[in-house]
Design an enzyme around this catalytic site. Structure first.
Site, PDB file in Angstrom:
ATOM      1  N   SER A 127       0.853  -1.258  -0.004  1.00  0.00           N
ATOM      2  CA  SER A 127       0.093  -0.050   0.181  1.00  0.00           C
ATOM      3  C   SER A 127       0.804   1.220  -0.118  1.00  0.00           C
ATOM      4  O   SER A 127       1.949   1.049   0.243  1.00  0.00           O
ATOM      5  CB  SER A 127      -0.936   0.092   1.053  1.00  0.00           C
ATOM      6  OG  SER A 127      -0.149  -0.052   2.532  1.00  0.00           O
ATOM      7  N   TYR A 128       0.155   2.315  -0.260  1.00  0.00           N
ATOM      8  CA  TYR A 128       1.042   3.734  -0.300  1.00  0.00           C
ATOM      9  C   TYR A 128       1.862   3.816   1.056  1.00  0.00           C
ATOM     10  O   TYR A 128       1.430   3.816   2.103  1.00  0.00           O
ATOM     11  CB  TYR A 128       0.032   4.766  -0.301  1.00  0.00           C
ATOM     12  CG  TYR A 128       0.610   6.314  -0.806  1.00  0.00           C
ATOM     13  CD1 TYR A 128       1.354   6.460  -1.842  1.00  0.00           C
ATOM     14  CD2 TYR A 128       0.557   7.411   0.548  1.00  0.00           C
ATOM     15  CE1 TYR A 128       2.026   7.483  -2.220  1.00  0.00           C
ATOM     16  CE2 TYR A 128       1.020   8.523  -0.192  1.00  0.00           C
ATOM     17  CZ  TYR A 128       1.744   8.578  -1.299  1.00  0.00           C
ATOM     18  OH  TYR A 128       2.488   9.705  -1.714  1.00  0.00           O
TER      19      TYR A 128
END
Length: 609
Positions: A72-73
């Site tokens: 994920s980011y």
């Protein structure tokens, strides 16, 4: 007579029978809480401490994994999963991995736990795996960071670890209060999340539920099993092997049904340098930078030689860094302490929440820093004194390069940045152009009357163009040489010298004068004597490349343009005679033996035109 403590010591020294009494045995099960989800700061600390990967490289690698769909980011302040986060689905994606798949399947069967603590900042969720990656699908730092994130995610929804902590308090009655000792140990009862986190490799400082003193006790205790002790039990005290120990500080070592009383000498030590992980934590605590900018700040202090990375991923300030920080403290401590930066970061956060007005914050910040700048400039001498006292003089560094036209002494070449030549006898510094390569030449002197400085060569561009360079004339250009493009000024305006100085300062970028063409004006005598013709297209002139040797060419002083002569040319000489119409100079070309006849209009091996 003697007191009871002295009598006890004498009894031990005389070898009289003595014993250690077990006064208390405390056994407790203590839980070690599972970790909270990873935000950016916790991720950077884990990579530095557990994997030995610096924050800048770690964040860059995590961003590549994010763009490839594995994570994920990675830039997030959140350390709690949002309610909508699919914990079971994310776990199920990892259930077939040979490294942790079996553990994940058991966890799914028993039911995952909710993540502990943390904070949902509402920006992005914590860093988690987005899809499975085979054992050999990733490599290098990408594989190591991916594994760290996956194991940490699984650990956040795993059961807590359970330890059996044992603390035994002992006493030697003859020594009274100075005869009280304790020994601690702990055993892992249920590994919980530790089975997947590999805490010895990856983990942060252990956290334990309970009171603060219990947390400290568990952290201090070694992972070892103690013998069974009982309250009131007496253990015979025997001398340590080898007789008396040296030093100070008492220690009781219980071995089976006996104990030894030893003496060890220890010394207090100053704190060590901060590790990257510790620095990241302190930066977060003091509001220095954001989760996204912290890696860049650390990378910058390393690149600028304010600190260096030493063994154990510790950051040791360099002499330059220490002098710079001390100089700021002397002039204005607020420039180096975290409060000003933290206040501005806090105000930016309040702008985002609508509490403060952007224009007001910008205006106040500009006024604040304008005042600090003016104060700094007023007291800059304090910084100069520090640097002058702490660093070697220029005369102690550099190498002999070219001769000075004023003293006939060698100027020393200081690589910098910025690059410069230095005369240690007159304490004169000659800044040199940046953007090209400076080399020694053949001892040729500057053609300007009264100058006499030895020329060097300045090569720039691709393909390379090389020009003569006089250190003195470069730093002291004359208006009659042209090239300064000075504006017309009235009689009562600034003098020519002041305007020239302004133009030179404007051409300076961060102390480094960037020069991508000929460093001397076209009207300078050294350039004029090798000028062939005007470069009408670029506003300069074409000159003979002074390093042509067997590959003769003409190069522009104002643009990356080169006119190549044939391979059959042996030598080119620029004559003083000019064509009255084109203003081009006559040149004399000498061809290699037998080659001139092959060129139309040439008789013999020489040509002038």
């Amino acid at each position: 007579g003697i007191g009871p403590h002295a009598a006890g010591v004498k009894e031990l020294e005389d070898g009289q029978p003595a014993s250690v009494v077990v006064t208390k045995v405390i056994k407790k099960e203590k839980k070690q809480g599972r970790p909270t989800p990873l935000n950016t700061v916790a991720f950077l600390k884990a990579c530095s401490k557990g994997l030995g990967i610096g924050p800048h490289a770690a964040l860059s690698t995590a961003e590549r994994l994010y763009l490839s769909g594995y994570l994920s980011y990675p830039r997030t302040e959140s350390s709690a999963y949002p309610k909508s986060f699919d914990i079971k689905g994310t776990l199920a994606a990892q259930s077939n991995d040979p490294r942790w798949g079996s553990y994940v399947r058991d966890l799914l069967k028993a039911g995952p736990n909710g993540a502990k603590g943390g904070f949902d900042a509402g920006d992005h969720p914590p860093i988690t795996p987005c899809r499975a990656a085979g054992v050999h699908e990733l490599s290098g730092d990408m594989a190591r960071i991916y594994e760290l994130v996956v194991r940490h995610f699984i650990a956040t929804v795993s059961p807590d670890a359970v330890w059996m902590s044992t603390k035994v308090e002992l006493e030697i009655p003859p020594l009274e209060d100075k005869g009280k000792f304790s020994v601690m140990g702990k055993q892992l009862v249920s590994p919980g999340f530790l089975a997947v986190l590999l805490h010895k490799q990856y983990g942060e400082k252990e956290r334990v539920e309970g009171m603060r003193d219990e947390e400290d006790d568990l952290e201090d205790a070694e992972e070892k099993q103690l013998p069974d002790f009982f309250e009131g039990e007496k253990l015979p005290l025997i001398p340590p092997e080898g007789g008396k120990n040296k030093g100070g500080g008492l220690e009781v070592a219980a071995t089976g049904a006996r104990a030894t009383l030893g003496v060890k000498e220890r010394m207090t030590t100053p704190p060590t340098h901060l590790t990257e992980s510790e620095l990241i934590g302190k930066m977060e605590k003091n509001g220095i930078g954001t989760d996204a900018s912290i890696p860049t700040h650390i990378e910058n202090i390393l690149k600028r030689n304010y600190a260096e990375l030493i063994t154990g991923r510790k950051l040791m300030p360099t002499k330059l860094g220490l002098v710079l920080a001390n100089g700021y403290h002397l002039i204005d401590s607020a420039l180096v302490l975290p409060k000003v930066r933290a206040d501005i970061e806090g105000q930016c956060n309040e702008i985002s929440k609508g509490i403060l007005n952007k224009e007001d914050v910008v205006q106040k910040s500009l006024e604040l820093f304008e005042g600090k700048f003016l104060n700094f400039m007023k007291n800059i001498g304090k910084m100069d004194v520090l640097f002058g006292s702490s660093f070697s003089k220029l005369e102690d560094v550099g190498r002999a390069f070219t001769r000075c036209g004023l003293t006939r002494r060698y100027l020393q070449y200081i690589e910098g940045p910025p690059t410069r030549l230095y005369n240690r006898f007159t304490e004169t510094v000659y800044p040199m152009p940046g953007g090209g390569i400076i080399k020694q030449w053949s001892g040729k002197l500057c053609a300007v009357e009264g100058c006499g400085f030895e020329l060097c060569l300045y090569s720039v561009g691709n393909p390379t163009r090389t020009f003569p360079l006089c250190p003195h004339c470069y730093n002291n250009p004359r208006k009659e040489w042209g090239g300064l493009e000075l504006e017309e000024v009235e009689d009562d305006a600034e003098s020519d010298d002041e305007v020239d100085e302004k133009k030179k300062k404007q051409a300076t970028i961060a102390g480094r004068r960037l020069v991508l063409n000929c460093p001397l004006p076209d009207g300078h005598p050294n350039i004029e004597e090798i000028t062939v013709c005007p470069d009408l297209e670029n506003g300069g002139v074409f000159v003979v490349d002074v390093t042509s040797n067997n590959k003769w060419s003409f190069v522009s002083t104002k643009a990356p343009q080169t006119l190549h002569l044939g391979k059959n040319v042996k030598k080119v000489k620029v004559l003083s005679k000019r064509d009255e119409v084109t203003m081009c100079r006559y040149i004399e070309v000498e061809f290699k033996a037998g080659e001139g006849a092959k060129v139309e209009g040439v008789e013999g091996d020489k040509y002038m035109g």
